[in-house]
Design an enzyme around this catalytic site. Structure first.
Site, PDB file in Angstrom:
ATOM      1  N   HIS A  91     -46.761  60.078  36.096  1.00  7.61           N
ATOM      2  CA  HIS A  91     -48.203  59.822  36.086  1.00  7.61           C
ATOM      3  C   HIS A  91     -48.893  61.138  35.698  1.00  7.61           C
ATOM      4  O   HIS A  91     -48.402  62.207  36.040  1.00  7.61           O
ATOM      5  CB  HIS A  91     -48.599  59.401  37.505  1.00  7.61           C
ATOM      6  CG  HIS A  91     -50.009  58.925  37.664  1.00  7.61           C
ATOM      7  ND1 HIS A  91     -51.077  59.790  37.752  1.00  7.61           N
ATOM      8  CD2 HIS A  91     -50.519  57.677  37.785  1.00  7.61           C
ATOM      9  CE1 HIS A  91     -52.189  59.094  37.913  1.00  7.61           C
ATOM     10  NE2 HIS A  91     -51.887  57.810  37.935  1.00  7.61           N
ATOM     11  N   ASP A 110     -43.685  62.989  43.988  1.00  5.76           N
ATOM     12  CA  ASP A 110     -44.883  62.164  43.949  1.00  5.76           C
ATOM     13  C   ASP A 110     -44.501  60.802  44.522  1.00  5.76           C
ATOM     14  O   ASP A 110     -43.859  59.995  43.850  1.00  5.76           O
ATOM     15  CB  ASP A 110     -45.349  62.057  42.490  1.00  5.76           C
ATOM     16  CG  ASP A 110     -46.383  60.954  42.281  1.00  5.76           C
ATOM     17  OD1 ASP A 110     -46.751  60.273  43.254  1.00  5.76           O
ATOM     18  OD2 ASP A 110     -46.804  60.777  41.127  1.00  5.76           O
ATOM     19  N   GLN A 160     -46.062  55.691  44.700  1.00  5.38           N
ATOM     20  CA  GLN A 160     -45.599  54.308  44.523  1.00  5.38           C
ATOM     21  C   GLN A 160     -44.376  53.996  45.385  1.00  5.38           C
ATOM     22  O   GLN A 160     -43.757  52.948  45.221  1.00  5.38           O
ATOM     23  CB  GLN A 160     -45.267  54.047  43.050  1.00  5.38           C
ATOM     24  CG  GLN A 160     -46.457  54.162  42.114  1.00  5.38           C
ATOM     25  CD  GLN A 160     -47.516  53.099  42.329  1.00  5.38           C
ATOM     26  OE1 GLN A 160     -47.273  52.080  42.983  1.00  5.38           O
ATOM     27  NE2 GLN A 160     -48.702  53.332  41.809  1.00  5.38           N
ATOM     28  N   LYS A 162     -53.127  53.241  48.437  1.00  6.39           N
ATOM     29  CA  LYS A 162     -52.080  52.389  47.862  1.00  6.39           C
ATOM     30  C   LYS A 162     -51.202  51.783  48.950  1.00  6.39           C
ATOM     31  O   LYS A 162     -50.184  51.151  48.668  1.00  6.39           O
ATOM     32  CB  LYS A 162     -51.227  53.204  46.885  1.00  6.39           C
ATOM     33  CG  LYS A 162     -52.010  53.664  45.652  1.00  6.39           C
ATOM     34  CD  LYS A 162     -51.116  54.337  44.660  1.00  6.39           C
ATOM     35  CE  LYS A 162     -51.858  55.133  43.614  1.00  6.39           C
ATOM     36  NZ  LYS A 162     -52.466  54.314  42.553  1.00  6.39           N
ATOM     37  N   CYS A 214     -52.219  55.809  33.020  1.00  2.00           N
ATOM     38  CA  CYS A 214     -52.175  57.260  33.262  1.00  2.00           C
ATOM     39  C   CYS A 214     -50.792  57.834  32.999  1.00  2.00           C
ATOM     40  O   CYS A 214     -50.319  58.707  33.724  1.00  2.00           O
ATOM     41  CB  CYS A 214     -52.606  57.616  34.682  1.00  2.00           C
ATOM     42  SG  CYS A 214     -54.239  57.072  35.095  1.00  2.00           S
TER      43      CYS A 214
HETATM   44  C1  LIG Z   1     -47.068  57.487  40.509  1.00  6.10           C
HETATM   45  C2  LIG Z   1     -48.471  57.888  40.801  1.00  6.10           C
HETATM   46  N1  LIG Z   1     -48.749  59.168  41.026  1.00  6.10           N
HETATM   47  C3  LIG Z   1     -49.996  59.581  41.312  1.00  6.10           C
HETATM   48  C4  LIG Z   1     -51.047  58.703  41.385  1.00  6.10           C
HETATM   49  C5  LIG Z   1     -52.415  59.242  41.667  1.00  6.10           C
HETATM   50  O1  LIG Z   1     -52.881  58.800  42.885  1.00  6.10           O
HETATM   51  P1  LIG Z   1     -54.387  59.047  43.326  1.00  6.10           P
HETATM   52  O2  LIG Z   1     -55.240  58.551  42.215  1.00  6.10           O
HETATM   53  O3  LIG Z   1     -54.533  58.248  44.567  1.00  6.10           O
HETATM   54  O4  LIG Z   1     -54.557  60.514  43.551  1.00  6.10           O
HETATM   55  C6  LIG Z   1     -50.804  57.355  41.158  1.00  6.10           C
HETATM   56  C7  LIG Z   1     -51.886  56.355  41.228  1.00  6.10           C
HETATM   57  O5  LIG Z   1     -52.541  55.969  40.307  1.00  6.10           O
HETATM   58  C8  LIG Z   1     -49.491  56.942  40.856  1.00  6.10           C
HETATM   59  O6  LIG Z   1     -49.220  55.654  40.612  1.00  6.10           O
END
Ligand SMILES: Cc1ncc(COP(=O)(O)O)c(C=O)c1O
Lengths: 412, 148
Positions: A123, A200, A203, A226, A366
């Protein structure tokens, strides 16, 4: 489905919404999840009965608010198998947590010529902070490749991770491919080369039991929204020694122990990172979300999602013209399904599904480098969670068939 | 059938333009070229213009995208050919107002066939797809004016 899973639909008022004259089928859980009454009530209850600033003041409400706010730290620690609530830092989400690791740990530990290793499936929030760090320090950013079915290529990882590697940062589960990465193995590899392992977990934590001690990772980031919690609240977990070494990034109230005219001593972690008034209601909501998930059990949630994937994946695959990204084996993935229908742009597909009440996401999610790697500009993505049912899966399939009919045969 | 509502957005004319787009090629000597990216899906659209005497004498586009963005680019390039820069500016602003659901005086006269994209107003998530080509044309024209 056992009873608990059956009854939980009643806990999510929003799932009764009617959109475009159809009952909502919410399949955009990878973007954000819906919130159960228990979470909404906890937030409301806090504002109606306990609202005060934390760590300040001796009055009763301040005490109550502080107790709840700090209590969630222990809950989070227990939830992810951490040793110590002091290793749990509140952030506004995964993005902020990863940025802090890069900007604080990274800036103070990396040198020109060091290497940072990520994968092609990251991401942007687990990619852009490392790009910036590389630009600022002269470190080099390297990518681990993927196998043809969208798994992390472990053989390639063994080549990419070397003694020059200082940081390896990977998603635990992909928000596009749904694949679950072998974090424990990669962590061992990183540590053999003297690198630290950042994960990270945005998910993963909502969908499967996670134990940071067992994985032996060094940092782990995730978002409350999430996993049934409110937006604007997430977690940075780090090993205590590492958090100790890291300079704070925001200076101000609450994060100090003693302020002189020209110099200031900071508190110990996690407090030195938490400058200013925190998202207290958000943290309390996250605590209620963790209670809710624990009540059901992450094992059960994982099994439930897997059964849904086992049910829907073959049906989706059987539709002519559908391409699905990521592993074909449901045991290697979460409830995230990205796909394309030949001849139909994912935006058009998502608009069509929306007319049937089915909420999916279309776009690059993203993850533009991954889109490029897959050779597509965008995909549609359906992502399941604990409150989704077989009926939801049936409605998804029907809506995809309808859309195919509409766009490819023009018959309506 | 809920999908019948879809035909409000995907009118036959729109589908036809998307399937058989007009002016979907490179110009051999474009004066102005602007590439824009749809932030949500990453689709890239490049608009090319030939401008002489403050008039658009040719317009074309390249790039792939959804039905709405393709149809919109196809119709726009048809409609702006032969128009003065000032007229095109009016058209872009009018188009933008139209897809945001605002009333546009003399809409059909101003936008010609492209006024069929008014239906996008009922699908707010798709406004960016519809306006991408028009934004690119606007930038190309601004570029031409600043070069004068
Ligand atoms: C794999 C992953 N990493 C990071 C994020 C970023 O999360 P947040 O927007 O809650 O900071 C997301 C969510 O969109 C994600 O799916």
């Amino acid at each position: 489905m056992d009873n608990k899973m059956n009854n939980l639909l009643n806990d999510f008022p929003i799932l009764q919404e009617i959109v475009n004259d159809e009952k909502l089928v919410y399949l955009d859980n990878a973007a954000t999840t819906q919130k159960p009454r228990q979470v909404l009530d906890a937030i409301r209850n806090y504002y109606e009965h306990d609202n005060a600033n934390v760590h300040r003041g001796v009055h009763t409400l301040a005490q109550r608010a502080t107790e709840q706010f700090e209590g969630v730290r222990q809950k989070v620690a227990d939830f992810i198998g951490a040793n110590n609530p002091q290793e749990v830092v509140y952030t506004k989400g995964t993005t902020e947590a990863l940025n802090w690791i890069a900007a604080s740990y990274g800036r103070t530990h990396l040198h020109a010529g060091d290497e940072i290793v990520v994968s092609y499936m990251e991401h942007h929030s687990n990619l852009v902070p490392w790009q910036q760090l590389a630009l600022q320090t002269g470190a080099k950013l390297k990518y681990i490749g993927l196998t043809v079915d969208g798994q992390l290529d472990l053989k390639n990882a063994q080549q990419v991770i070397t003694d020059k590697t200082a940081i390896v940062s990977l998603c635990h589960a992909s928000n596009v491919l749904g694949v679950i990465n072998p974090i424990k193995q990669v962590t061992r590899l990183a540590h053999q080369h003297g690198a630290i392992m950042v994960v990270d977990g945005a998910q993963a934590v909502p969908h499967m039991p996670v134990d940071v001690k067992e994985l032996d990772v060094d940092f782990y980031a995730f978002s409350g929204h999430k996993m049934l919690g409110p937006t604007g609240c997430g977690i940075l977990w780090g090993k205590k020694e590492l958090l100790n070494e890291m300079p704070p990034l925001e200076f101000g109230g609450e994060m100090i122990s003693n302020v002189g005219l020209y110099q200031t001593d900071f508190k110990a972690p996690p407090y030195k990172f938490e400058g200013g008034t925190q998202n207290i209601a958000g943290v309390i909501g996250l605590g209620a979300a963790i209670d809710y998930l624990n009540e059901i059990g992450l094992d059960k949630i994982m099994k439930h999602e897997r059964r849904l994937v086992e049910y829907v994946l073959p049906q989706l695959t059987a539709i002519q013209g559908i391409e699905i990204y990521g592993p074909k084996d449901p045991r290697q993935r979460t409830g995230v399904l990205s796909f394309n229908l030949t001849g139909v742009h994912p935006h058009d597909l998502a608009s069509a599904l929306d007319m049937d009440g089915v909420a999916v996401r279309a776009g690059h999610h993203c993850a533009q480098p991954l889109m490029k790697y897959l050779g597509v500009s965008a995909t549609a993505r359906a992502s399941f969670y604990l409150y989704n049912t077989q009926t939801d899966a049936d409605l998804l399939i029907r809506a995809v068939l309808d859309a195919k009919e509409f766009f490819l045969n023009g018959s309506f | 059938m809920a999908l019948s509502k879809l035909s409000n957005l995907y009118r036959q004319v729109i589908m036809d333009h998307a399937k058989h787009p007009h002016n979907n090629h490179e110009l051999d000597r474009a004066d102005h070229e602007v590439e824009l990216r749809n932030p949500t899906c990453g689709d890239v659209l490049t608009i090319q213009l030939k401008i002489a005497d403050k008039t658009v004498i040719d317009a074309a586009y390249t790039g792939t995208g959804c039905t709405i963005s393709q149809a919109s680019a196809s119709m726009m390039t048809d409609q702006i050919k032969g128009k003065t820069i000032a007229e095109v500016e009016q058209m872009v602003l009018g188009f933008s107002d139209m897809v945001m659901g605002k009333d546009v005086p003399d809409q059909t006269k101003l936008l010609g066939e492209a006024s069929i994209l008014q239906s996008v107003a009922q699908f707010p998530a798709r406004i960016k797809c519809a306006t991408l080509a028009w934004k690119a044309a606007y930038q190309a024209i601004e570029e031409s004016e600043s070069n004068d």
